[in-house]
Each structure stands twice: as C-alpha cells, then as structure tokens.
Motif scaffolding. Structure first.
Motif, mmCIF file in Angstrom:
data_model
loop_
_atom_site.group_PDB
_atom_site.id
_atom_site.type_symbol
_atom_site.label_atom_id
_atom_site.label_comp_id
_atom_site.label_asym_id
_atom_site.label_seq_id
_atom_site.Cartn_x
_atom_site.Cartn_y
_atom_site.Cartn_z
ATOM 1 N N UNK B 204 0.682 -1.299 0.007
ATOM 2 C CA UNK B 204 -0.069 0.207 0.012
ATOM 3 C C UNK B 204 0.834 1.142 0.027
ATOM 4 N N UNK B 205 1.893 1.160 0.695
ATOM 5 C CA UNK B 205 2.789 2.640 0.754
ATOM 6 C C UNK B 205 4.072 2.435 -0.233
ATOM 7 N N UNK B 206 4.233 1.342 -0.961
ATOM 8 C CA UNK B 206 5.432 1.052 -1.806
ATOM 9 C C UNK B 206 4.986 1.114 -3.139
ATOM 10 N N UNK B 207 4.707 -0.336 -3.503
ATOM 11 C CA UNK B 207 4.485 -0.366 -5.007
ATOM 12 C C UNK B 207 3.194 0.424 -5.528
ATOM 13 N N UNK B 208 2.228 0.539 -4.602
ATOM 14 C CA UNK B 208 0.957 1.220 -5.081
ATOM 15 C C UNK B 208 1.185 2.794 -5.198
ATOM 16 N N UNK B 209 2.487 3.310 -4.744
ATOM 17 C CA UNK B 209 2.750 4.608 -4.897
ATOM 18 C C UNK B 209 3.834 4.853 -5.759
ATOM 19 N N UNK B 210 4.039 3.853 -6.511
ATOM 20 C CA UNK B 210 5.076 3.993 -7.866
ATOM 21 C C UNK B 210 4.235 4.140 -8.924
ATOM 22 N N UNK B 211 4.023 5.323 -9.559
ATOM 23 C CA UNK B 211 3.284 5.523 -10.649
ATOM 24 C C UNK B 211 3.835 6.080 -11.716
ATOM 25 N N UNK B 212 4.555 5.198 -12.448
ATOM 26 C CA UNK B 212 5.416 5.612 -13.656
ATOM 27 C C UNK B 212 4.420 6.177 -14.829
ATOM 28 N N UNK B 213 3.322 5.708 -15.196
ATOM 29 C CA UNK B 213 2.856 6.297 -16.175
ATOM 30 C C UNK B 213 1.218 6.166 -16.380
ATOM 31 N N UNK B 214 0.575 5.890 -15.074
ATOM 32 C CA UNK B 214 -0.646 5.937 -14.919
ATOM 33 C C UNK B 214 -1.404 4.618 -15.347
ATOM 34 N N UNK B 215 -0.721 3.721 -16.212
ATOM 35 C CA UNK B 215 -1.247 2.582 -16.862
ATOM 36 C C UNK B 215 -1.265 1.363 -15.909
ATOM 37 N N UNK B 216 -2.450 0.575 -15.873
ATOM 38 C CA UNK B 216 -2.685 -0.589 -15.048
ATOM 39 C C UNK B 216 -2.481 -1.781 -15.786
ATOM 40 N N UNK B 217 -1.662 -2.620 -15.440
ATOM 41 C CA UNK B 217 -1.448 -3.897 -16.093
ATOM 42 C C UNK B 217 -2.370 -4.994 -15.910
ATOM 43 N N UNK B 218 -2.491 -6.050 -16.671
ATOM 44 C CA UNK B 218 -3.717 -6.984 -16.433
ATOM 45 C C UNK B 218 -2.873 -8.123 -15.751
ATOM 46 N N UNK B 219 -1.599 -8.037 -15.220
ATOM 47 C CA UNK B 219 -0.948 -9.170 -14.953
ATOM 48 C C UNK B 219 -0.082 -9.048 -13.615
ATOM 49 N N UNK B 220 -0.166 -7.551 -13.128
ATOM 50 C CA UNK B 220 0.510 -7.384 -11.802
ATOM 51 C C UNK B 220 0.463 -8.658 -10.791
ATOM 52 N N UNK B 221 1.521 -8.955 -10.125
ATOM 53 C CA UNK B 221 1.213 -9.872 -9.304
ATOM 54 C C UNK B 221 2.522 -9.561 -7.953
ATOM 55 N N UNK B 222 2.087 -9.570 -6.774
ATOM 56 C CA UNK B 222 3.127 -9.860 -5.988
ATOM 57 C C UNK B 222 2.966 -10.924 -4.825
ATOM 58 N N UNK B 223 3.963 -11.747 -4.767
ATOM 59 C CA UNK B 223 3.817 -12.600 -3.802
ATOM 60 C C UNK B 223 4.806 -12.854 -2.637
ATOM 61 N N UNK B 224 4.367 -13.357 -1.639
ATOM 62 C CA UNK B 224 5.229 -13.591 -0.310
ATOM 63 C C UNK B 224 5.301 -14.914 0.020
ATOM 64 N N UNK B 225 6.127 -15.551 0.184
ATOM 65 C CA UNK B 225 6.543 -16.969 0.854
ATOM 66 C C UNK B 225 7.224 -17.297 1.788
#
Lengths: 383, 383
Positions: B204-225
C-alpha cells in the motif's frame, strides 16, 4: 466570419505587445444589441485563473456587452494583484466603450504564474476599440492563438439567423491541453436562460469529449453572446442544434491542431449500460499513454484498449468485450479476433470502437496520439 | 541473493525458447519448507490475465509450494485456452516437483493477446526443475525481465531470519507501466494471515505509490512465501518493517529503471486533511503529462503542479497552496514564490513538495518524466 458572422457584433484583434514576439495578442468582441444576453461555461479546475473568477461573476447576471481576450499570459496563480488586473481590464474596456465593467467578460491564455504587462494591455484595449469592425472576426480569432498553428472559426446560418464563433487551444473544458477559449455569437433573439441551456447541452457532448492529454486548464472559457439583431426567435431545438454544430466543428478543429499530434483518434464506446459508463470508458481509453504511443507507432494494440477498459467501474464482463480498430474487430469476446494485420493504420484518422456488450448507450471521445513532438513542445514551452 | 537469500528456497532461471531472441524467459521458485505459507496481492484491473485468475484461487488457501514465472508472453485476453494453458503449467510443475497443482502459483509477463508456446514452456519447466539451486535467485530474477535494463533484487537480514525478493517491470500494482511481477521469500516462521497483513501493509505504501505512467497492467502480481526454515517467529511489527523495506527498495529500483525515463520524481504531499487526500493529489500530480514534460525539460513549472492539484477533490484553499521544487518554494499562497531561477534541475532526482495547508497527513508518490524515449519504446514495442 467568426464572431462577426452574426449581426450585432463588432470585433478586433491587435498586437498590444503582451507577447514579446510582437504577434497579435489582444481581442475585443462587442455586442451592439439590441439584446445583450449571454451564457458561459468555465473550467472545472478548482485552481481558477483571475479572469475565470471575474467572468463567472459577470455571467451570473446573464448579460455581457463586451469580451476582452488576451493571449501571452494566463493571469492564473497571480493572487490579489492578478484579480485587480482583470478588474482593471474590464474597467478600461467599459470606459472606452461606454459600458459598465460588470457587463465586460475577460479571458486570458498563456503562461501561468506571471502578472500581465498592464502597461501594454490597457493601451491595447484603446487600440482594439478603435479597430472594432463588422469584419473583425478573423483578426479576433488570430489574436487569441498561443501554440495553435491555425486560427479556428465556424459559422452556421439558418433561416434569418446565424451562430458563429472562434476558438483557440487544443483541449477541452475539463480537462484540456493548453487553455481553450471560445466565443460564440448569435443574432438570434433569445434570453440568457435559453442560451445557457443550449450552451451546456452542446459543450457536454462536444468540448467536454475532446480529451487531448487529460490535463485540465485553469483558464478554459466558453461564452455565447446573443444580440437579437436578426429579430428572429428560433425554436429552441433548432437553435440548440446550431450551437451544437458550431461547437462540434470547433472541437474537431481543436483536436486536429493538438500539440505535436500525428493521429486524430475517435474512441467510440457502444452498448454501454449508461451514457456515464460510455464516457468513463471512452475517457480511460483516450488517456492511456501506452495506447496513445501504440497508435503513434501504427500498432493496433487492442490489449492496451482492454487494459484501459479494465480500470473503470463501468458495467461489463471481460469475456464479452469486443474492440474494432479502423473497422477490423481485432478483439472478440475478450480475446483474439480478426487478424490484426488487416488493420490499415496509415492515415491520420484512427477509429476505435469498444463494445461493452452491456446495454444500448454510446459516447464518443476524441483524442490524439502521444508523440515525441508532444514531449518536445511541452518540455520546451513553459505554460 | 534474491529469492534464495532466505533458507528453505530453491530457484532457477532458464531460457525455454518462449522469447524468440533466446534470452532467459522462465523462472521457478520452490519453497522446501517446512512451512509453505503464502500471501499474494494482484492487479486491480478488472481485465485480468489467466495466471492472475489462477493464482488468486491458489492464494485463497494460503499455501504455495512453487511459483512458475515466464516472460515473453502475458497470457492475457487469451480466453478459455489461455486459462487451460496456465492450468497445464501448474500441473506440469506439480508433476515434476511432486506437488499438487493447487499449490503452484503462476505469473506471466509480455505481450497481451497471444497464446503462450506451450510446446516450449512445458519442457522448460522440466529444465528449470533440474536447474533448481540454493543459489538460483539471481538467475530467476534475470529470467523474468522484459524491457527491464537490469534485474532487481533486495534482501533484509535480521536476527536469525531473512526477507528477500526479486522484481521486474517499471510500475505498480494499480496502476503500472509494464507488468510488475514480484516474488518475496522469507524463512521466518509465520502463518499466511500474518504474511497477508504484512504484505498488504507494505504494498500500500510502496508499489502502490510507484506510478510511472498511470497505466494499469492486467498481470501485476506480488507474492510472499514463507518457509519457516529459520525456526524463528519474529514480532509482527519487526517482520512487517522488513517486508516494507524490501518492497520499498524494489519499488525504487523499478522507478529508476522505468522505460525511457530521464528523471525520477518524488512527489511529496504534505499537510493534507487525510492520507487519501494526500495520495489523490500526489497521483494527480504524478500523472500530469504536461508537468512530466516540463520536468523532462528541466523547467520547474509549478503552474502545472497547481493545475493538477485543482483537478482533485482533496480539501484545500487555492490561495493557501505552496509548492517547492528541489527545495525552492517557487509557489507560495497560490502565487509566485521564490525565484524559479534558483531551482537546480540538472540531476536525475527531482523532489516536488505540494503543501495543501489543510491538515497534517502526508503521502509520497514516485514517478518519472515523460520523454521522447518513452514514446519511442512504447510505440515500437507491442505489449
């Protein structure tokens, strides 16, 4: 033609010295009556330039006898001094023309955050008043240009009455690229309530749907002035249609002259559950930088269209979406459709149809591609 | 280091032939336990790629034993066949590794709207399984690259336990430029609920606040194992801080490698009435193409910052806004502030502070400038 096509209007466009390069930079439009009815629509940006704050007040009374427009400075983010300057501009025009300042609207375009050179602007108003003419419409249209490569005018003449106008900029009311200033005039005999209704209905489906780069100006202004000089009171619907036609024509001219663009893109959303859904989806597609780059590269990249649709709240099923680019249904039912090699992208006009398969409503948004020239113009030109 | 910095993980990255140029394109990450707890965060785009739909289901059980990641194809907008292909990918990995397919997450990145070459991908999984190693983290990070110029990894080691990870892309969860794929691993002994809480708080406070060009991918995935192999159960707050540090580091690496960018822009919104207001304003500034062009041209154009703030619903008074660029308060109280000539724009890092003077909340959004190189990369590269 322009703002002097309709009877009862005088206009002028002169070089007051606001622009350092000596180009025309001050326009004056005067309604000689007998009526002085008016309506206005302004930027929805909450950071509003001084002339917008002033003209919003003027329009509340529904009466405008003159409009002063300048290029070469937006008079935005200029504090109390900027507002005083707008007030002084209206006062000067009122004095020269024998009017009250509260009947004088003001519109400005150019750099944000710098004060206007009032020592040049005020004498310019005297000069413009001396140049007022029934044939001054073209010159007025020329003097409001900033990065515009051509001036924009449009006229519709009906049975005994006329609607005409001029525009500058390459954007829209909300949002827009560069400031959009528009003055429409008519000699139809209508009150300000009818003008307001017709103007709002027209801008909603024309200027509001021209979205070149998603950015909203602090200065956007659209005015409609009626002189009543034709002594004809048209049916409302006929009048509203004429206003819409002129707005549509000027809007198309704006998009064709957008800064640095190489493609004009018509984004048509069909079979939406509501018009709001259609507009939201159209705007999302029109603002997608990745898609706009792809179109620039003549790549019929429907994946980026779907990706843009997916960011909206509109009603749709991802597996029911269809997308056509220049007549080829490259995406069917959310997946691969016809062969993308069939799409001919050579021409300036690009037509994207997004079928939401969720209803019967439709909306069209006009935009441009994203180009290296756009980047160059907007990194070199401070505004 | 990367995903094999923490104990209990094996990884591999190989060239399966999915990419036509022969570069590495398939990664495998395996959790050898004893625990197989997991959490995931996915794109909020409603048009979701097949692997996202699959992995969302897998993560619902909170257990992941292996992740298959491929570059060279997004498997998005590929219909039922695309979903079958993702399923077959998980089945194959499960078969080779002696697992159930429901424990195998899948992530893909590359072109939208084309089917993956399963005749290459499935044998590639066997090849990757044979290459699995405790030192395979770097290779795994390399094989997920698309337009990335460098691979991105990060590791934090605390008292007896570690969090590490890898990332590709130059964007964010929602929205983002190019797909972002991230796999984080830890040998801390924590259940999936704790992982989920820490991961959501961090993104919420890291990747969500990186906004290079305002376009949202269909595939973004972040996993924690989590493997639990350290046999240490850290305090939640300490663990959450470590996850946030790794996410922040990877996010910074993404923005520094954004496609075609020449400036990294930190947009810090201060004195907002709420954190939501601060994020909305920061995002509006970060997405303003005109401003991004100005920054590219090393023009400290605070008028475009105010114009962007004005399009939001955040609480503020236009006459109270202040803006600093690289430490110089170029806008004070909504108007001209310190001399803009004092602003040094020569360096890659640009720091914009927008003071809303409406409260005490703050948020920072990271973005890039808009460049001709961005246009070139995204008009030439179909994705």
């Amino acid at each position: 033609m322009s703002v002097t096509a309709a009877k009862g209007f005088l206009a002028a466009g002169i070089a007051a010295g606001i622009k350092e390069n000596g180009n025309p930079d001050l326009s004056l439009v005067v309604n000689t009556g007998p009526r002085r009815a008016a309506a206005g629509v302004f930027t929805s940006n909450r950071v509003k330039a001084a002339p917008v704050l002033w003209s919003e007040q003027v329009l509340k009374a529904g009466q405008v006898s003159a409009v002063v427009l300048n290029s070469g400075g937006a008079n935005a983010c200029t504090g109390p001094k900027g507002f005083q300057d707008t007030h002084a501009t209206a006062e000067k025009a009122a004095e020269v023309l024998g009017l009250g300042a509260a009947e004088v609207a003001v519109a400005s375009t150019g750099l944000i955050g710098i004060l206007l050179p009032m020592d040049k602007l005020l004498p310019g108003i005297e000069q413009a008043a001396e140049a007022l003419s029934e044939h001054g419409g073209e010159k007025a249209a020329i003097a409001i240009k900033t990065t515009d490569s051509v001036h924009k005018t449009s006229v519709v003449t009906k049975d005994g009455w006329t609607v005409g106008g001029m525009a500058k900029g390459a954007g829209m009311l909300a949002p827009g690229l560069a400031t959009m200033l528009v003055v429409l005039t008519t000699d139809a005999d209508l009150d300000s309530a009818a003008l307001d209704r017709a103007l709002r209905a027209a801008t909603k489906v024309t200027f509001d749907r021209v979205d070149s780069d998603g950015c909203m100006s602090t200065n956007d202004t659209v005015l409609l002035l009626a002189s009543g000089a034709s002594e004809v009171t048209p049916e409302y619907e006929e009048f509203a249609a004429a206003v819409r036609t002129v707005c549509d024509d000027l809007g198309q001219q704006l998009i064709r002259d957008a800064e640095g663009a190489s493609k004009d893109i018509k984004v048509e959303v069909i079979n939406a559950a509501s018009e709001d859904d259609a507009v939201e989806v159209g705007r999302s597609i029109a603002r997608n930088n990745l898609l706009k780059c792809a179109i620039h590269g003549e790549d019929p990249n429907w994946g980026r269209v779907l990706s843009a649709i997916g960011t909206t709240k509109a009603a749709f099923d991802p597996d029911q979406l269809n997308v056509a680019i220049n007549g080829i249904w490259v995406c069917k039912n959310g997946g691969v459709g016809e062969d993308r090699e069939k799409v001919d992208m050579r021409y300036r006009e690009v037509h994207i149809v997004a079928d939401l398969a969720a209803g019967t409503e439709t909306a069209t948004i006009w935009t441009n591609d994203l180009t290296a020239d756009y980047v160059h113009e907007n990194s070199a030109y401070s505004s």
